[in-house]
Design an enzyme around this catalytic site. Structure first.
Site, PDB file in Angstrom:
ATOM      1  N   TYR A  56       3.234  -3.448   6.642  1.00 52.59           N
ATOM      2  CA  TYR A  56       3.128  -1.964   6.948  1.00 52.59           C
ATOM      3  C   TYR A  56       1.412  -2.878   6.969  1.00 52.59           C
ATOM      4  CZ  TYR A  56       0.738  -1.640   1.972  1.00 52.59           C
ATOM      5  OH  TYR A  56       0.174  -2.108   0.698  1.00 52.59           O
TER       6      TYR A  56
ATOM      7  N   LYS B 293       1.973  -8.824   3.183  1.00 50.59           N
ATOM      8  CA  LYS B 293       2.017  -6.405   3.082  1.00 50.59           C
ATOM      9  C   LYS B 293       3.620  -6.049   3.094  1.00 50.59           C
ATOM     10  CE  LYS B 293      -1.402  -3.519   3.269  1.00 50.59           C
ATOM     11  NZ  LYS B 293      -1.897  -3.483   2.049  1.00 50.59           N
TER      12      LYS B 293
HETATM   13  N1  PMP Z   1      -3.964  -6.185  -2.860  1.00 51.88           N
HETATM   14  C1  PMP Z   1      -2.905  -5.684  -2.672  1.00 51.88           C
HETATM   15  C2  PMP Z   1      -1.778  -5.226  -3.468  1.00 51.88           C
HETATM   16  C3  PMP Z   1      -2.919  -4.001  -1.994  1.00 51.88           C
HETATM   17  O1  PMP Z   1      -1.816  -3.523  -1.944  1.00 51.88           O
HETATM   18  C4  PMP Z   1      -4.362  -4.071  -1.155  1.00 51.88           C
HETATM   19  C5  PMP Z   1      -4.032  -2.865   0.161  1.00 51.88           C
HETATM   20  N2  PMP Z   1      -2.807  -2.955   0.412  1.00 51.88           N
HETATM   21  C6  PMP Z   1      -5.457  -4.808  -1.249  1.00 51.88           C
HETATM   22  C7  PMP Z   1      -5.388  -6.129  -2.305  1.00 51.88           C
HETATM   23  C8  PMP Z   1      -6.727  -4.737  -0.237  1.00 51.88           C
HETATM   24  O2  PMP Z   1      -6.352  -5.000   0.488  1.00 51.88           O
HETATM   25  P1  PMP Z   1      -7.143  -4.336   2.060  1.00 51.88           P
HETATM   26  O3  PMP Z   1      -8.271  -4.756   1.844  1.00 51.88           O
HETATM   27  O4  PMP Z   1      -6.554  -4.381   3.408  1.00 51.88           O
HETATM   28  O5  PMP Z   1      -7.071  -3.024   1.391  1.00 51.88           O
END
Ligand code: PMP
Length: 287
Positions: A33, A151
């Protein structure tokens, strides 16, 4: 207004959108996602999210059901029909629905990926009161799998971590592995010492945050020093400041860790300044 969502090529009212019970996202968390934030009706760092999405798909040997250009069009159309000015767009791609349950991946020639996108309307996202106040975190063990750089929608433990924080009267949890902080349940974690910003280096242990990449770049441009290394929770409790970054929270100060107030227990100088710079710069580059 009924929300319009996107499922496998169709724009539908959310009440009419369906996915098969055999979908591997549902049965096995076999999906990836992205969450892209929306400010002023525009997408923040769409390119970064599209690149990371492709990397997640590649790592799981999953085909993309859509080109990057079409994906941008779908995002824009959903913003338009749902009249979103501030909020987020959630995107999920799974390995699809083979019509039965089997651990073995289905043949990609006969089982096509499922793609779903929906908007989340969040007026006031950029002016969040939480950013003024700062947040409280607790520390918990990191018992997630070893490929946190992908992710995936396998979010049960982060979700449990958020609940542990809530029960403890805090806002989020920072996860600890081998004595060092990995990241927050849905964000990257940072501490500040003097003029130095310290955050864990990229590896399979953490998600490669899109906001992290931008914030570190802006910090360096603003002559702040950045050190990418592990830090312990005790070091964090003694830091001048701490903060998190994510697409939906941007930069958010952390003012308390495991009940220990950082500095004066209010947001310091660095995190609010980085938030300001991040919002200003990413708005300029929004599409
Ligand atoms: N770490 C984790 C475990 C996350 O779920 C997220 C957000 N989805 C992030 C870091 C931050 O990533 P981003 O800046 O791309 O939202």
């Amino acid at each position: 207004m009924t929300r319009t969502v996107y499922v496998n090529g169709d724009y539908l009212p959310e009440t009419e959108a369906t996915v098969s019970i055999f979908d591997r996202g549902f049965l096995m968390a076999d999906g990836v996602y992205e969450v892209t934030s929306v400010l002023g009706g525009k997408l923040i760092d769409f390119d970064g999210h599209a690149v990371r999405l492709q990397r997640s798909l590649d790592e799981l040997e999953m085909r993309s059901p859509i080109s990057k250009e079409d994906l941008l069009e779908v995002h824009r159309e959903l913003l338009r029909v749902n009249e979103i000015d501030e909020g987020m767009i959630y995107l999920q791609i799974t390995r699809g629905a083979p019509g039965d349950r089997d651990f073995v991946f289905p043949d990609p020639e006969t089982t096509t990926p499922t793609i779903v996108l929906f908007t989340q309307n969040k007026p006031g996202l950029a002016n969040s009161p939480a950013a003024q106040k700062g947040m409280k975190v607790i520390s918990i063990d990191d018992i997630r799998w070893g490929r946190r750089d992908i992710k995936t929608v396998q979010l049960l433990y982060p979700s449990m971590g958020k609940m542990m924080a809530k029960k403890a009267g805090a806002d989020d949890a920072w996860m600890i592995e081998d004595g060092y902080v990995t990241e927050g349940t849905s964000n990257n974690a940072y501490i500040v010492k003097g003029n130095k910003i310290i955050t864990r280096a990229l590896s399979n242990d953490i998600l490669h945050g899109i906001t992290r990449a931008a914030v570190l770049r802006f910090a360096q441009e603003a002559q702040m020093e950045v050190e990418e290394r592990n830090f312990t929770i005790d070091e964090a409790k003694k830091a001048d400041e701490a903060f998190i970054t994510s697409a939906s929270t941007f930069v958010m100060p952390v003012v308390e860790i495991d009940g220990v107030a950082l500095g004066e227990g209010v947001p310091g100088r660095v995190a609010p300044r980085l938030r300001e710079i991040y919002l200003e710069e990413s708005l300029k580059a929004a599409v």
